[in-house]
Every structure is written in C-alpha cells, then in structure tokens.
Scaffold this motif. Structure first.
Motif, PDB file in Angstrom:
ATOM      1  N   GLN A 149      31.687  49.211  42.396  1.00 17.11           N
ATOM      2  CA  GLN A 149      32.589  49.895  43.060  1.00 17.11           C
ATOM      3  C   GLN A 149      31.630  51.156  43.880  1.00 17.11           C
ATOM      4  N   ASP A 172      43.394  45.375  38.967  1.00 20.78           N
ATOM      5  CA  ASP A 172      43.661  45.279  40.577  1.00 20.78           C
ATOM      6  C   ASP A 172      42.418  43.906  41.250  1.00 20.78           C
ATOM      7  N   LYS A 173      41.030  43.912  40.851  1.00 22.35           N
ATOM      8  CA  LYS A 173      40.110  43.572  41.237  1.00 22.35           C
ATOM      9  C   LYS A 173      40.429  42.192  41.573  1.00 22.35           C
ATOM     10  N   LYS A 226      43.868  41.119  41.162  1.00 21.21           N
ATOM     11  CA  LYS A 226      44.679  40.900  41.678  1.00 21.21           C
ATOM     12  C   LYS A 226      44.642  40.709  43.497  1.00 21.21           C
ATOM     13  N   ASP A 227      43.350  41.414  43.230  1.00 20.70           N
ATOM     14  CA  ASP A 227      43.233  41.469  45.035  1.00 20.70           C
ATOM     15  C   ASP A 227      42.688  39.915  45.878  1.00 20.70           C
ATOM     16  N   ALA A 228      41.917  39.356  44.849  1.00 18.59           N
ATOM     17  CA  ALA A 228      41.659  38.179  45.189  1.00 18.59           C
ATOM     18  C   ALA A 228      42.323  36.554  44.849  1.00 18.59           C
ATOM     19  N   SER A 288      45.289  37.184  45.957  1.00 17.21           N
ATOM     20  CA  SER A 288      45.996  37.462  47.405  1.00 17.21           C
ATOM     21  C   SER A 288      45.163  36.809  48.144  1.00 17.21           C
ATOM     22  N   LYS A 289      44.023  37.117  48.019  1.00 13.83           N
ATOM     23  CA  LYS A 289      43.204  35.998  49.283  1.00 13.83           C
ATOM     24  C   LYS A 289      43.052  34.472  49.144  1.00 13.83           C
ATOM     25  N   ASP A 331      33.660  39.235  45.345  1.00 11.17           N
ATOM     26  CA  ASP A 331      34.961  39.985  44.685  1.00 11.17           C
ATOM     27  C   ASP A 331      34.976  40.866  43.986  1.00 11.17           C
TER      28      ASP A 331
END
Length: 382
Positions: A55, A69-70, A72-74, A76-77, A97
C-alpha cells in the motif's frame, strides 16, 4: 523507488526502526527527509527483502475489507479470460497485484494458493475467505514454497491442505484454449500447471495443421496437446521426466486428435544432438526450457545454454519452418535473450525472419521489472 511504488525494501535501506519486528508484522514506512507516510508492508525477518510493501502514499486500515478489495480488483482484470474455452487463470500474481509473495491460480472450480513467505500465515484466513466470497469455487488448496515448509508445520499448514471444500482427487481437469488439461494441484510443479504460456500455445496451435512438430522441455504437454488437437501430423515431445511424459498422455486422453504422438525421455541437449545425428527435421520446433538463471552467478551460463539451444533448434527446422524459442529467466532480459539466439544463427550461417515477439498474458502482467520474466520469439528459418 518506494516513492515510485516499488514494493521491495532491503535491510540496508532501513535507516531507523522504532522497535524489533517479527515476520508478518505490519510495517509503516516514512520518508527520511519529510517524515511523511510512504507505504505499508509486511516485515519478513527470513528474507533479504525485509519489508514487502502493498500500500502506497495513502494510509488505510489493513483488515478483511482491504484484502477483499485487492482480490476483487485482481479478479476484474482477469474476467475477460474466463469463457467457455478457458476456465483457468492466474488470479493473484504477487507484487503485481499488491499482495507480495502470494500466488493464486484457478483451475475450473479449484483455486491453489501458493505462499512464498511466512508473512501470509496470520492473514491466510482473510485471503481464502475473500477468494471464496468473490469467486464461486468448490475447493481452495494450499501450496508452500520449499523454504517455508518446515516452519509452516508449526501452524498446521502443509502442502495440499484443503482450506475450502474436500478435494477427492488431486488431479483437477480444466479448460485451456478449448482443450482439456489436468493440473495436479497437490503434487505438480508450482501450482500444478504452467498457465503463463497459454497464448503462445494457442499461437503454435494455429501454425501446425498437417505439419511435424518438436516440443522440447515439454513437461505436461501444453504445446504438444495444442499442436496435436489442432491438426499436427506428428508431434515428438522431449522431457527428462518419465512422469511428465505420462502426464502428456493423460492430457491427450481427455481430447480428440488424429496425429501421431512420439516421446523421448532424455536430457534435452542429449536428445537434440541425437536427432541431429539422425538427420531429423521438423516443420515447427518449440523450445521452452525452465529458468536457467535463478541467481546472478548463473547468468553467464544461462546465456550460453540459450545460445546452444538456438543452435541445436535451428539445425532441426525444415526450410521455411518455424523455430519458437522461449525464456522464463527474469535475470536475462529480452534483449540479451535475442542476442543469444542471433549469435547462434550467425555462427551457423542460418537465415531467419522474426515473425513475432510475445511476453506476459494479462493474468501475468508485471508492474516491476524483476517479475517481467517471460520472453518468446517466433523465427522463420531459411
């Protein structure tokens, strides 16, 4: 480098530490000049990289929502990779990531979490619970790197431990490029399969219809299966491991093909020299070796080996045929790798045309140079 978002802090870069730390402790990094918050990371007393950051610049609470959140972001990619032809992908690629020393690969309805540092022991519940809530999976399996296996026993963690579900068989069937493969998620190398060459296997599949193919360092046959199932007339696979050859046949049994499959269980360099002595030639030759340079002292020898492989491979390709050369040594740059190949071609007086160069697929994208390891070059031989 930390200001620019680089996640590694070595011991000699730490100017002042307010108190002793243990592996997995949260470390807050401040700028020495302005005394401003720079980053958060995990302290790792067992590594030369003492703090692994995740971070930067903005202070936030490190809790279950942070990890969710980390992930979820990974996810989505990678979402665009998931379709009727592909249900396998790398969900988490460590530092890239912002989850350092952590890898998660998904094979159909099974995820494999591999941890490379003890920093993750106290946060493991957060990780697998987040994965479970974000992706509909039946099983989540734990794998450990060799350097932490012994220490992990003290926390009741071991290779193949089922964190979610009840894995009845360690061999999981999944799809890649519309074909069926098996990942041994408990006993196989890494997490059970090498997903990073997905796109190159697909590209080779488009080049081989009616042709003869040589697959060197074949492991469990990613290139071999893609070639045979896309109409190759004959494929010869070389690997030193009898188990690897058996796994190719297992993978082929899950698919439909008409071409001929041959295998050579031997050291790759020995086998290539023998094929040259036997005056063998192929329309397409794929050479995808393991990493030759895992430490700096091995770089010189690695370059020599890449040059040797390019030389041997060039002697086995028919005129107008294609030679595919790959490297997964992060310590050897793409420029250096290509120079090794070109040196071999020059010494052999071979004419070549570079058809294409490829690197990482979207689930293996590297945001730091140290993790940008995969290079692959397609040459037409004259």
């Amino acid at each position: 480098m930390v200001k620019k978002g680089h996640p590694w802090i070595f011991e000699d870069s730490i100017v002042k530490q307010n108190k002793p730390a243990k592996t997995g402790d949260l470390a807050i990094i401040f700028d020495t000049k302005k005394n401003k918050f720079l980053a958060s990371g995990f302290y790792d007393e067992d590594s030369v990289i003492k703090i692994k950051c995740f971070q930067f610049h903005t202070q936030i609470e490190i809790d279950n929502d942070f990890f969710k959140d980390k992930i979820k972001d990974a996810f989505s990619k990678r979402r665009e990779l998931i379709n009727k032809d592909n249900n396998s992908y790398r969900l988490i690629y460590g530092e890239n990531d912002f989850l350092p020393s952590l890898v998660v690969d998904v094979y159909n309805k099974t995820a494999v979490i591999k941890i490379y540092s003890m920093i993750w022991v106290k946060y493991l519940d957060f990780i697998f619970q987040s994965i479970k809530s974000i992706i509909g999976l039946d099983n989540i399996v734990l794998r450990l790197s060799r350097n932490i296996e012994e220490k992990a026993k003290g926390f009741n963690l071991f290779n193949g431990k089922c964190l979610v579900g009840n894995l009845e068989d360690s061999k999981v069937v999944f799809k890649e490029n519309g074909l069926n493969f098996i990942a041994d998620v408990v006993n196989g190398h890494k997490t059970g399969y090498f997903l990073d060459q997905r796109q190159n296997r697909k590209k080779v599949g488009k080049l081989v219809k009616g042709k003869t193919v040589l697959d060197v360092f074949s492991y469990n046959g990613g290139f071999t299966v893609n070639a045979l199932c896309n109409g190759a007339k004959e494929v010869t696979s070389i690997d030193i491991s009898k188990q690897a050859i058996d796994s190719i046949q297992d993978n082929l049994n899950f698919n439909t093909y008409t071409g001929k499959f041959n295998f050579i269980c031997d050291d790759a360099f020995t086998a290539l020299n023998q094929l040259i002595k036997d005056s063998k030639k192929f329309d397409v030759v794929v050479i995808d070796p393991p990493s030759f340079a895992k430490k700096e002292s091995e770089i010189k020898k690695a370059k020599e080996q890449y040059t040797r492989l390019a030389k041997l491979g060039s002697k086995l390709v028919n005129k107008q045929g294609i030679l595919v050369l790959a490297s997964c040594s992060s310590r050897v740059s793409e420029k250096e790798f290509i120079e090794c190949n070109e040196l071999a071609f020059k010494n052999e007086n071979v004419g070549i045309e570079v058809i294409e160069k490829t690197n990482h697929d979207i689930d293996h994208l590297a945001i730091i140079p140290e993790m940008n390891y995969l290079k692959c070059v397609y040459y037409r031989m004259f």
